[in-house]
Design a protein around this motif. Structure first.
Motif, PDB file in Angstrom:
ATOM      1  N   UNK A 129      42.025  33.430  53.100  1.00 35.80           N
ATOM      2  CA  UNK A 129      42.367  32.693  51.886  1.00 35.80           C
ATOM      3  C   UNK A 129      41.498  31.443  51.839  1.00 35.80           C
ATOM      4  N   UNK A 130      40.527  31.458  50.944  1.00 31.27           N
ATOM      5  CA  UNK A 130      39.545  30.374  50.854  1.00 31.27           C
ATOM      6  C   UNK A 130      39.898  29.408  49.730  1.00 31.27           C
ATOM      7  N   UNK A 131      39.288  28.238  49.796  1.00 32.05           N
ATOM      8  CA  UNK A 131      39.440  27.218  48.756  1.00 32.05           C
ATOM      9  C   UNK A 131      38.153  27.093  47.953  1.00 32.05           C
ATOM     10  N   UNK A 135      39.623  50.607  48.331  1.00 27.82           N
ATOM     11  CA  UNK A 135      38.408  51.390  48.078  1.00 27.82           C
ATOM     12  C   UNK A 135      37.189  50.508  47.794  1.00 27.82           C
ATOM     13  N   UNK A 136      37.435  49.273  47.397  1.00 26.95           N
ATOM     14  CA  UNK A 136      36.329  48.370  47.041  1.00 26.95           C
ATOM     15  C   UNK A 136      35.525  47.991  48.275  1.00 26.95           C
ATOM     16  N   UNK A 151      39.232  38.935  50.610  1.00 29.84           N
ATOM     17  CA  UNK A 151      39.035  37.498  50.388  1.00 29.84           C
ATOM     18  C   UNK A 151      39.767  37.091  49.116  1.00 29.84           C
ATOM     19  N   UNK A 152      40.674  36.129  49.282  1.00 35.14           N
ATOM     20  CA  UNK A 152      41.420  35.553  48.164  1.00 35.14           C
ATOM     21  C   UNK A 152      40.972  34.098  48.053  1.00 35.14           C
ATOM     22  N   UNK A 153      40.748  33.642  46.835  1.00 33.13           N
ATOM     23  CA  UNK A 153      40.313  32.263  46.619  1.00 33.13           C
ATOM     24  C   UNK A 153      41.350  31.551  45.756  1.00 33.13           C
ATOM     25  N   UNK A 184      39.261  38.088  45.087  1.00 27.41           N
ATOM     26  CA  UNK A 184      40.166  37.848  43.973  1.00 27.41           C
ATOM     27  C   UNK A 184      40.446  36.360  43.905  1.00 27.41           C
ATOM     28  N   UNK A 185      40.185  35.771  42.734  1.00 27.77           N
ATOM     29  CA  UNK A 185      40.473  34.349  42.502  1.00 27.77           C
ATOM     30  C   UNK A 185      41.834  34.231  41.844  1.00 27.77           C
ATOM     31  N   UNK A 186      42.671  33.422  42.428  1.00 26.76           N
ATOM     32  CA  UNK A 186      44.031  33.232  41.945  1.00 26.76           C
ATOM     33  C   UNK A 186      44.104  31.872  41.258  1.00 26.76           C
ATOM     34  N   UNK A 187      44.513  31.897  39.988  1.00 28.18           N
ATOM     35  CA  UNK A 187      44.611  30.646  39.235  1.00 28.18           C
ATOM     36  C   UNK A 187      46.050  30.170  39.090  1.00 28.18           C
ATOM     37  N   UNK A 188      46.950  31.062  38.876  1.00 34.26           N
ATOM     38  CA  UNK A 188      48.368  30.719  38.787  1.00 34.26           C
ATOM     39  C   UNK A 188      49.153  31.876  39.384  1.00 34.26           C
ATOM     40  N   UNK A 189      50.173  31.555  40.153  1.00 32.88           N
ATOM     41  CA  UNK A 189      50.888  32.606  40.865  1.00 32.88           C
ATOM     42  C   UNK A 189      52.361  32.232  40.975  1.00 32.88           C
TER      43      UNK A 189
END
Length: 113
Positions: free
Chosen positions: A83-85, A25-26, A60-62, A31-36
């Motif tokens: 998936x970006x850096x 819906x957004x 977009x995932x960073x 979304x920034x991923x720090x630990x997964x």
């Protein structure tokens, strides 16, 4: 991540399903991923399927390293193009103009040696 600890597989699946709806819906979402824990996206359990679906709904995932980028794509099937850096802290906004010594003094911490 988005899950309480501890969290059962069925709870994780339900949370991922709800977030999938919100993510779809957004209009503009990153979304920034720090630990997964990438193992959560692997396998055929309902929770793993729900997590892959959830992450594929994010435009977009960073992540912070090329290794994380590859692991994220492998675990969740998100195309590498989405998936970006970014360097860790690249978008942090400073809340002071004080340099290190002034900040230490304001906190009553002695000077660095």
């Amino acid at each position: 991540m988005f899950f309480p600890v501890p969290c059962s597989g069925s709870e994780r699946a339900a949370i991922a399903a709800a977030l999938t709806i919100a993510f779809r819906a957004a209009r503009d979402l990153e979304v920034r991923v720090h630990e997964m824990d990438y193992s959560l996206g692997r396998g055929s359990s309902p929770a793993a399927v729900a997590l892959r679906t959830m992450w594929r709904a994010v435009p977009r995932v960073v992540v912070h390293t090329e290794a994380e980028r590859a692991s994220f794509q492998d675990a969740f099937g998100v195309p590498l193009a989405r998936v970006a850096l970014a360097d860790h802290g690249a978008d942090f906004v400073p809340h002071t103009t004080a340099d290190r010594d002034a900040a230490r003094e304001s906190l009553d911490i002695g000077p660095t040696s």
